[in-house]
Design a protein around this motif. Structure first.
Motif, PDB file in Angstrom:
ATOM      1  N   UNK A 205       0.808  -1.221   0.000  1.00  0.00           N
ATOM      2  CA  UNK A 205       0.000   0.000   0.000  1.00  0.00           C
ATOM      3  C   UNK A 205       0.841   1.271   0.000  1.00  0.00           C
ATOM      4  N   UNK A 206       2.092   1.163   0.414  1.00  0.00           N
ATOM      5  CA  UNK A 206       2.991   2.319   0.448  1.00  0.00           C
ATOM      6  C   UNK A 206       4.206   2.050  -0.438  1.00  0.00           C
ATOM      7  N   UNK A 207       4.472   2.966  -1.356  1.00  0.00           N
ATOM      8  CA  UNK A 207       5.615   2.812  -2.259  1.00  0.00           C
ATOM      9  C   UNK A 207       6.881   3.309  -1.567  1.00  0.00           C
ATOM     10  N   UNK A 208       7.847   2.436  -1.440  1.00  0.00           N
ATOM     11  CA  UNK A 208       9.098   2.765  -0.759  1.00  0.00           C
ATOM     12  C   UNK A 208      10.055   3.416  -1.761  1.00  0.00           C
ATOM     13  N   UNK A 209       9.705   4.629  -2.159  1.00  0.00           N
ATOM     14  CA  UNK A 209      10.439   5.316  -3.224  1.00  0.00           C
ATOM     15  C   UNK A 209      11.942   5.363  -2.969  1.00  0.00           C
ATOM     16  N   UNK A 210      12.712   4.964  -3.987  1.00  0.00           N
ATOM     17  CA  UNK A 210      14.166   5.073  -3.936  1.00  0.00           C
ATOM     18  C   UNK A 210      14.886   3.870  -3.377  1.00  0.00           C
ATOM     19  N   UNK A 211      14.163   2.955  -2.734  1.00  0.00           N
ATOM     20  CA  UNK A 211      14.819   1.782  -2.139  1.00  0.00           C
ATOM     21  C   UNK A 211      15.289   0.821  -3.224  1.00  0.00           C
ATOM     22  N   UNK A 212      16.479   0.283  -3.056  1.00  0.00           N
ATOM     23  CA  UNK A 212      17.000  -0.732  -3.974  1.00  0.00           C
ATOM     24  C   UNK A 212      16.867  -2.096  -3.310  1.00  0.00           C
ATOM     25  N   UNK A 213      16.203  -3.009  -3.983  1.00  0.00           N
ATOM     26  CA  UNK A 213      15.978  -4.344  -3.426  1.00  0.00           C
ATOM     27  C   UNK A 213      17.199  -5.229  -3.676  1.00  0.00           C
ATOM     28  N   UNK A 214      17.107  -6.482  -3.246  1.00  0.00           N
ATOM     29  CA  UNK A 214      18.229  -7.404  -3.402  1.00  0.00           C
ATOM     30  C   UNK A 214      18.549  -7.750  -4.841  1.00  0.00           C
ATOM     31  N   UNK A 215      17.526  -7.691  -5.704  1.00  0.00           N
ATOM     32  CA  UNK A 215      17.771  -7.863  -7.132  1.00  0.00           C
ATOM     33  C   UNK A 215      17.536  -9.256  -7.671  1.00  0.00           C
ATOM     34  N   UNK A 216      17.807  -9.432  -8.948  1.00  0.00           N
ATOM     35  CA  UNK A 216      17.526 -10.692  -9.641  1.00  0.00           C
ATOM     36  C   UNK A 216      18.485 -11.806  -9.245  1.00  0.00           C
ATOM     37  N   UNK A 217      18.141 -13.014  -9.692  1.00  0.00           N
ATOM     38  CA  UNK A 217      19.023 -14.148  -9.427  1.00  0.00           C
ATOM     39  C   UNK A 217      20.071 -14.253 -10.536  1.00  0.00           C
ATOM     40  N   UNK A 218      20.829 -15.320 -10.522  1.00  0.00           N
ATOM     41  CA  UNK A 218      21.938 -15.474 -11.466  1.00  0.00           C
ATOM     42  C   UNK A 218      21.450 -15.664 -12.902  1.00  0.00           C
ATOM     43  N   UNK A 219      20.155 -15.956 -13.059  1.00  0.00           N
ATOM     44  CA  UNK A 219      19.569 -16.116 -14.390  1.00  0.00           C
ATOM     45  C   UNK A 219      18.799 -14.865 -14.808  1.00  0.00           C
ATOM     46  N   UNK A 220      19.020 -13.759 -14.116  1.00  0.00           N
ATOM     47  CA  UNK A 220      18.349 -12.484 -14.389  1.00  0.00           C
ATOM     48  C   UNK A 220      16.853 -12.538 -14.098  1.00  0.00           C
ATOM     49  N   UNK A 221      16.430 -13.498 -13.280  1.00  0.00           N
ATOM     50  CA  UNK A 221      15.015 -13.619 -12.943  1.00  0.00           C
ATOM     51  C   UNK A 221      14.732 -12.985 -11.579  1.00  0.00           C
ATOM     52  N   UNK A 222      13.524 -12.456 -11.449  1.00  0.00           N
ATOM     53  CA  UNK A 222      13.122 -11.831 -10.191  1.00  0.00           C
ATOM     54  C   UNK A 222      11.676 -12.197  -9.886  1.00  0.00           C
ATOM     55  N   UNK A 223      11.425 -12.702  -8.677  1.00  0.00           N
ATOM     56  CA  UNK A 223      10.078 -13.043  -8.231  1.00  0.00           C
ATOM     57  C   UNK A 223       9.617 -11.958  -7.265  1.00  0.00           C
ATOM     58  N   UNK A 224       8.606 -11.212  -7.669  1.00  0.00           N
ATOM     59  CA  UNK A 224       8.121 -10.074  -6.880  1.00  0.00           C
ATOM     60  C   UNK A 224       7.148 -10.557  -5.806  1.00  0.00           C
ATOM     61  N   UNK A 225       7.715 -10.963  -4.677  1.00  0.00           N
ATOM     62  CA  UNK A 225       6.917 -11.469  -3.564  1.00  0.00           C
ATOM     63  C   UNK A 225       7.606 -11.118  -2.250  1.00  0.00           C
ATOM     64  N   UNK A 226       6.823 -10.701  -1.253  1.00  0.00           N
ATOM     65  CA  UNK A 226       7.405 -10.372   0.057  1.00  0.00           C
ATOM     66  C   UNK A 226       8.088 -11.583   0.688  1.00  0.00           C
ATOM     67  N   UNK A 227       7.567 -12.763   0.398  1.00  0.00           N
ATOM     68  CA  UNK A 227       8.173 -13.989   0.939  1.00  0.00           C
ATOM     69  C   UNK A 227       9.578 -14.221   0.378  1.00  0.00           C
TER      70      UNK A 227
END
Length: 251
Positions: A205-227
């Motif tokens: 519900x709140x956009x964490x503007x500017x935060x950089x997440x951990x990023x994709x895996x070694x295959x350039x894939x990213x699963x957008x899930x809090x888990x």
């Protein structure tokens, strides 16, 4: 702890112009590191001492020269011209670890950018195993990593939250994933926040503007899930060095 003592001594040496601090730990160079991070500061200390050598403030002879050799070998490995190059994804992102890889990418990019300026100011180059490298080569490589993080990657996703139109929507962050008290004034107990909001399959519900997440895996894939905390968790260690890189590229 040894890296932090070295880090402190290197900074004190620069701040006071007293080489006693650096000479006291000249046998503790740490070798060539695999990464620069909040938990391994050797590369930062090595770079400070190297800067002193190139400026003529530290001796380029004896044990101190090994600090320079190790700092430059780390950089050569990052830019794919060393003896033990850092792995990369097919999309070109440096690959250090499956858990929050971008913290190491942003810190490596920061080191590379800083050293580019040091080389430019001292009219120097690096002699990597793969050839001579100048300041412009380092800046170009750092920019490639920034471009990847901001969206020039196989998924066309920005890993800086709020930047562009396609970015992580389920960031692993308590404040971002729980609705604002302005929209729902009910008190939320600790476990209630976890049970009701953490596992909810919906955008934060709140956009964490500017935060950089951990990023994709070694295959350039990213699963957008809090888990998926290994990829979706942001950290100050991700953002802090990135600010320095962006400041240099914007100069």
């Amino acid at each position: 702890m040894q890296d932090e003592l070295l880090w402190a001594a290197a900074w004190l040496g620069r701040a006071t112009n007293n080489n006693t601090y650096v000479q006291s730990i000249s046998n503790s160079d740490g070798g060539t590191r695999k990464m620069f991070s909040w938990d391994d500061k050797y590369v930062g200390a090595q770079l400070l001492i190297t800067k002193g050598i190139l400026e003529g403030k530290n001796s380029g002879n004896g044990n101190l020269v090994q600090f320079k050799n190790n700092a430059e070998e780390y950089i050569c490995n990052c830019i794919q011209k060393g003896n033990n190059n850092v792995e990369r994804t097919n999309g070109g992102l440096l690959w250090f670890d499956q858990w929050n890889n971008l913290q190491y990418v942003t810190s490596a990019s920061f080191i590379i950018t800083v050293y580019a300026d040091i080389l430019a100011k001292t009219n120097s180059n690096i002699q990597c195993n793969g050839g001579v490298v100048g300041p412009e080569n380092l800046i170009s490589f750092a920019k490639s990593q920034v471009d990847y993080i901001l969206g020039s990657n196989p998924k066309q996703m920005s890993y800086m939250v709020g930047y562009g139109s396609n970015y992580p929507k389920q960031v692993h962050h308590r404040g971002a994933s729980i609705v604002s008290i302005k929209n729902d004034p009910r008190p939320v107990a600790c476990q209630e926040g976890f049970n009701e909001w953490f596992h909810k399959n919906a955008d934060n519900p709140n956009v964490l503007d500017g935060a950089i997440v951990g990023g994709p895996d070694q295959s350039d894939e990213y699963i957008d899930s809090r888990d998926n905390f290994k990829q979706a968790e942001p950290a100050t260690a991700n953002n802090a060095p990135f600010v320095g890189v962006l400041a240099r590229l914007a100069a």
